[in-house]
Design a protein around this motif. Structure first.
Motif, PDB file in Angstrom:
ATOM      1  N   VAL A 140       0.841  -1.194   0.000  1.00  0.00           N
ATOM      2  CA  VAL A 140       0.000   0.000   0.000  1.00  0.00           C
ATOM      3  C   VAL A 140       0.881   1.250   0.000  1.00  0.00           C
ATOM      4  O   VAL A 140       0.676   2.177  -0.792  1.00  0.00           O
ATOM      5  CB  VAL A 140      -0.958   0.007   1.209  1.00  0.00           C
ATOM      6  N   TYR A 141       1.884   1.276   0.871  1.00  0.00           N
ATOM      7  CA  TYR A 141       2.772   2.434   0.940  1.00  0.00           C
ATOM      8  C   TYR A 141       3.657   2.525  -0.298  1.00  0.00           C
ATOM      9  O   TYR A 141       3.955   3.612  -0.773  1.00  0.00           O
ATOM     10  CB  TYR A 141       3.598   2.411   2.230  1.00  0.00           C
ATOM     11  N   SER A 142       4.081   1.394  -0.845  1.00  0.00           N
ATOM     12  CA  SER A 142       4.854   1.408  -2.094  1.00  0.00           C
ATOM     13  C   SER A 142       4.038   2.035  -3.219  1.00  0.00           C
ATOM     14  O   SER A 142       4.545   2.851  -3.989  1.00  0.00           O
ATOM     15  CB  SER A 142       5.266  -0.009  -2.500  1.00  0.00           C
ATOM     16  N   ALA A 143       2.754   1.670  -3.306  1.00  0.00           N
ATOM     17  CA  ALA A 143       1.881   2.233  -4.338  1.00  0.00           C
ATOM     18  C   ALA A 143       1.638   3.718  -4.093  1.00  0.00           C
ATOM     19  O   ALA A 143       1.695   4.529  -5.020  1.00  0.00           O
ATOM     20  CB  ALA A 143       0.547   1.485  -4.376  1.00  0.00           C
ATOM     21  N   LEU A 144       1.403   4.096  -2.847  1.00  0.00           N
ATOM     22  CA  LEU A 144       1.161   5.497  -2.509  1.00  0.00           C
ATOM     23  C   LEU A 144       2.371   6.370  -2.828  1.00  0.00           C
ATOM     24  O   LEU A 144       2.247   7.432  -3.439  1.00  0.00           O
ATOM     25  CB  LEU A 144       0.816   5.635  -1.024  1.00  0.00           C
ATOM     26  N   LEU A 145       3.546   5.908  -2.441  1.00  0.00           N
ATOM     27  CA  LEU A 145       4.763   6.704  -2.577  1.00  0.00           C
ATOM     28  C   LEU A 145       5.421   6.565  -3.948  1.00  0.00           C
ATOM     29  O   LEU A 145       6.232   7.397  -4.336  1.00  0.00           O
ATOM     30  CB  LEU A 145       5.749   6.329  -1.476  1.00  0.00           C
ATOM     31  N   GLY A 146       5.076   5.500  -4.659  1.00  0.00           N
ATOM     32  CA  GLY A 146       5.621   5.295  -5.997  1.00  0.00           C
ATOM     33  C   GLY A 146       7.051   4.800  -6.031  1.00  0.00           C
ATOM     34  O   GLY A 146       7.717   4.900  -7.062  1.00  0.00           O
ATOM     35  N   VAL A 147       7.530   4.264  -4.915  1.00  0.00           N
ATOM     36  CA  VAL A 147       8.893   3.728  -4.841  1.00  0.00           C
ATOM     37  C   VAL A 147       8.895   2.470  -3.983  1.00  0.00           C
ATOM     38  O   VAL A 147       8.059   2.324  -3.085  1.00  0.00           O
ATOM     39  CB  VAL A 147       9.892   4.756  -4.241  1.00  0.00           C
ATOM     40  N   GLY A 174      11.309   1.007   5.471  1.00  0.00           N
ATOM     41  CA  GLY A 174      11.479   2.444   5.284  1.00  0.00           C
ATOM     42  C   GLY A 174      11.563   2.840   3.827  1.00  0.00           C
ATOM     43  O   GLY A 174      12.166   2.131   3.013  1.00  0.00           O
ATOM     44  N   PHE A 175      10.950   3.960   3.501  1.00  0.00           N
ATOM     45  CA  PHE A 175      10.916   4.514   2.149  1.00  0.00           C
ATOM     46  C   PHE A 175      11.561   5.892   2.162  1.00  0.00           C
ATOM     47  O   PHE A 175      11.440   6.622   3.158  1.00  0.00           O
ATOM     48  CB  PHE A 175       9.467   4.681   1.669  1.00  0.00           C
ATOM     49  N   GLU A 176      12.192   6.285   1.062  1.00  0.00           N
ATOM     50  CA  GLU A 176      12.709   7.639   0.885  1.00  0.00           C
ATOM     51  C   GLU A 176      12.003   8.218  -0.325  1.00  0.00           C
ATOM     52  O   GLU A 176      12.039   7.635  -1.410  1.00  0.00           O
ATOM     53  CB  GLU A 176      14.216   7.623   0.628  1.00  0.00           C
ATOM     54  N   VAL A 177      11.348   9.359  -0.138  1.00  0.00           N
ATOM     55  CA  VAL A 177      10.666  10.007  -1.248  1.00  0.00           C
ATOM     56  C   VAL A 177      10.585  11.506  -0.988  1.00  0.00           C
ATOM     57  O   VAL A 177      10.274  11.934   0.131  1.00  0.00           O
ATOM     58  CB  VAL A 177       9.264   9.391  -1.482  1.00  0.00           C
ATOM     59  N   HIS A 186      11.658  10.587   4.848  1.00  0.00           N
ATOM     60  CA  HIS A 186      11.728   9.174   5.178  1.00  0.00           C
ATOM     61  C   HIS A 186      10.381   8.774   5.776  1.00  0.00           C
ATOM     62  O   HIS A 186       9.928   9.390   6.741  1.00  0.00           O
ATOM     63  CB  HIS A 186      12.855   8.896   6.178  1.00  0.00           C
ATOM     64  N   ILE A 187       9.752   7.787   5.166  1.00  0.00           N
ATOM     65  CA  ILE A 187       8.478   7.264   5.666  1.00  0.00           C
ATOM     66  C   ILE A 187       8.740   5.849   6.140  1.00  0.00           C
ATOM     67  O   ILE A 187       9.214   4.999   5.370  1.00  0.00           O
ATOM     68  CB  ILE A 187       7.393   7.259   4.551  1.00  0.00           C
ATOM     69  N   GLY A 188       8.448   5.573   7.404  1.00  0.00           N
ATOM     70  CA  GLY A 188       8.725   4.264   7.970  1.00  0.00           C
ATOM     71  C   GLY A 188       7.481   3.572   8.460  1.00  0.00           C
ATOM     72  O   GLY A 188       6.525   4.203   8.910  1.00  0.00           O
ATOM     73  N   LEU A 189       7.511   2.231   8.359  1.00  0.00           N
ATOM     74  CA  LEU A 189       6.437   1.382   8.880  1.00  0.00           C
ATOM     75  C   LEU A 189       6.991   0.595  10.061  1.00  0.00           C
ATOM     76  O   LEU A 189       8.023  -0.065   9.941  1.00  0.00           O
ATOM     77  CB  LEU A 189       5.944   0.420   7.796  1.00  0.00           C
TER      78      LEU A 189
END
Length: 118
Positions: free
Chosen positions: A25-32, A43-46, A50-53
């Motif tokens: 869900v977060y990958s789709a939302l953030l596009g990465v 963790g995502f970087e966009v 930094h957005i972490g679960l």
């Protein structure tokens, strides 16, 4: 600017009950895709953030996302905000690689995060 000035919100952690279900869900939302993908943290970087679960975050007292303010000196900022009326919820501690985090609550019980990079 003083040594304890903040550098803005650069990290937001979201508590999740099912990491495997939340990750796409977060990958789709953030596009990465996630940069960090471990059983204990994703963790995502966009866009410079930094957005972490955090799995099991609710059991750790996280009931909502927590924004982390980037500061150059976490101990100085903790002293400053507690002198102003905040209460330490989680004292500063290393979460890996020298990165320090802490949380405080404001007078209404809102959780505010502080983060210091090495």
């Amino acid at each position: 600017m003083t040594d304890s000035a903040n550098q803005g919100i650069k990290t937001v952690l979201h508590p999740v009950s099912d990491l495997a279900a939340a990750k796409p869900v977060y990958s789709a939302l953030l596009g990465v895709p996630p940069l960090a993908d471990e059983p204990y943290y994703v963790g995502f970087e966009v866009a410079g953030q930094h957005i972490g679960l955090v799995p099991g975050g609710a059991q750790q007292g996280m009931t909502a996302p927590v924004a982390y303010w980037q500061v150059p000196d976490i101990e100085a900022k903790l002293a400053e905000v507690t002198a102003a009326g905040a209460v330490v919820k989680e004292p500063a501690h290393d979460v890996g690689g020298g990165r320090l985090v802490a949380t405080v609550t404001d007078p209404d019980g809102n959780v505010l995060g502080l983060l210091q990079d090495p």
